[in-house]
Scaffold this motif. Structure first.
Motif: not given
Ligand SMILES: Cc1ncc(COP(=O)(O)O)c(C=O)c1O
Length: 552
Positions: A101-102, A281, A309, A338
């Motif tokens: 997610m980075t 996730t 998210w 995010k």
């Protein structure tokens, strides 16, 4: 630690200098500073080694436990960082890094974040933050409005009201989730009659007061592990975090949820909160948020939505309806680090009721005095940096329309990649993208055909071998590939609920192109041809009695 060629001298004068005078702009530090400011991505590309050093080897660079006795020059230390840390960091901004997610940050975050360091404000109290406090309140107000859609009069009344807070700004989704359930717990077990509340008297007395045997939090199996920490630190107990089954699309199964509620009721355990997920996730799916709101209302319990998210999807006119029902949640988690593209360390929890955070209000004599405007009286963390400024910057510079474009493109790119995978004979799409995260695995068409026809036991054996293939390929790609995907374990309905290992991709980097995605698959096909994988695929061949090895 760095060994400086010339030794720096300890003197009061030199110590004062490091708080005031930077080294010359021609120094290594100056050059690195310039390179970073000019283009961080370029800087990393130039300096990151292609071949991963073994982590054990890197650990050797950090094996000294004694604090260095003598000072060193900043430039010498910077050389050390460049050589031992920067070069061994992960290039998360790379368009080929689609496993987590980075991702990349807008260029302006870097120079603006220097303002944070330069000013070193502490948001715990107004005395150390001044303008940063109303700015943080405004950011919380903007996110609150995005979720709950109050009118101008509502925000004029509440946003800067020093006695309340529309939410809490924190370091990330974990603290946001804990804060939400902390407030929920303290509201359910608040002072009443002679009971002075759980915050004063603790869980045992609270349960006696409520006349029940325990409290439970219910969330689907896809819930983030931070909820387990919340159940632990809030004294609810991890066993009372109930993991509810999901349907084939990884959304909470409402029938199963109702069955759990009935069972808990029979056992004398009270539901503290239902938790819906807006962007799981691992698979990026969204729970039926409206149905969960109905059930929470029926049960009379808190309703929290973990949108760490997916919360940013509300900025998209095209896709915000996917989160319908979120506006009925009592609290919502959103991570700015995010999909708001802010550096790590920025999360928020928003509360529908502007007075809800009073349940966790705390005061101290030297700061956070009652009636003060200090934001620290409603947060779990104490000292906090002014990260809200970078969220403010993102929202102001990129704007709602800019974010909408980023969100829309991410979801649409994910859909196109999923179609590429589906059309490819050597891959199997495991979960469809609902937002911009989905899963797949390497599974050549001939193995897929065998799996479809195989009896349960044989299918399980084939899946075990495919798990090894996925794991080996993912590790190899991480170590030597030009691109990166992550992996996880899921139990898709088509395999009768057996858990299998899958690749997971997150389409958040705006610079990722369709051509690059095609090369992810090409690279994986090359890896499948390596001996370690051929041996595994031959095992499947032997198991199924098939002679021909190559795919059609
Ligand atoms: C749905 C969800 N909730 C909570 C978290 C925890 O957020 P953080 O890592 O910022 O603490 C994550 C992190 O990935 C997440 O995906």
């Amino acid at each position: 630690m760095p060994r400086s060629r010339e030794r720096a001298q300890v003197s009061l004068e030199n110590l004062h200098r490091i708080f005031t005078v930077p080294e010359s702009p021609d120094s290594t530090l100056g050059r690195i500073d310039q390179a970073i400011s000019d283009n961080l991505a370029g800087f990393l590309q130039e300096h990151i080694v292609a071949l991963e050093r073994d982590l054990a080897e890197i650990e050797d660079d950090f094996s000294q436990s004694r604090i260095p006795e003598e000072p060193t020059f900043v430039s010498a230390y910077t050389d050390f960082l460049k050589e031992k840390v920067v070069s061994q960091s992960v290039h998360t901004a790379s368009p080929g890094f689609i496993g987590h997610m980075t991702s990349a940050l807008p260029y302006f975050m870097l120079p603006l974040s220097r303002i944070l360091t330069a000013l070193n404000q502490n948001l715990v109290k107004v005395e150390t933050s001044r303008a940063f406090t109303p700015m943080e309140r405004q950011v919380l107000g903007m996110l609150h409005r995005l979720i709950y859609g109050g009118d101008d009069a509502f925000y004029a009344q509440w946003m800067q009201d020093s006695r309340h807070a529309l939410g809490a700004f924190c370091s990330g989704g974990t603290i946001a989730n804990i804060t939400a359930l902390w407030a929920a717990r303290n509201r359910l077990c608040g002072p009443a009659g002679s009971f002075r509340g759980i915050a004063q008297e603790g869980m045992f007395k609270a349960l006696q007061h409520l006349d029940c045997k325990g409290l439970a939090v219910l969330v689907s199996r896809r819930g983030h592990y931070s909820l387990g920490k919340a159940a632990d630190v809030l004294g609810i107990g991890r066993e009372n975090l109930i993991a509810v089954d999901t349907d084939d699309d990884n959304r909470v199964d409402m029938k199963s949820l109702r069955r759990h509620c009935a069972r808990l009721n029979a056992e004398g355990i009270r539901p503290l909160s239902l938790v819906g997920i807006a962007g799981t996730t691992e698979t990026g799916n969204i729970d039926p948020l409206d149905e969960l709101a109905d059930l929470a209302q029926e049960l009379g319990c808190h309703y929290h939505v973990d949108a760490a998210w997916g919360g940013a999807t509300l900025l998209s006119g095209t896709y915000r309806s996917l989160l319908k029902g979120i506006e009925r949640a009592d609290s919502v988690t959103v991570d700015a680090h995010k999909q708001l593209y802010v550096p790590m360390g920025a999360g928020m929890v928003l509360f529908k009721d502007p007075t809800a955070l009073a349940a966790i209000e705390h005061h101290a004599a030297y700061i956070l005095r009652e009636g003060s405007r200090d934001l620290g009286s409603h947060t779990l963390e104490g000292s906090r940096p002014g990260m809200a400024m970078l969220v403010h910057a993102g929202l102001s510079i990129i704007g709602r329309k800019g974010y909408e474009m980023l969100i829309d493109h991410g979801i649409e790119r994910a859909c196109r990649f999923a179609r590429q995978i589906e059309a490819h004979p050597d891959f199997e799409l495991i979960t469809e993208p609902e937002l911009n995260i989905f899963t797949y695995r390497y599974n050549p068409a001939w193995v897929q055909a065998q799996l479809a026809a195989a009896p349960a036991e044989q299918a399980a054996r084939i899946n075990e071998i495919l798990d090894k293939v996925t794991e080996t390929m993912q590790k190899r790609q991480r170590e030597t590939g030009r691109t990166f995907v992550s992996r996880t374990r899921l139990a898709p309905g088509r395999y009768r609920g057996s858990r299998i290992t899958v690749f997971r991709v997150v389409m958040a980097n705006p610079l990722t192109t369709d051509a690059l995605l095609a090369s992810v698959l090409e690279e994986q096909c090359e890896m499948a041809e390596r001996d370690e994988n051929r041996v595994l695929l031959e095992q499947i061949e032997a198991l199924c009695g098939r002679r021909e090895f190559k795919t059609a």
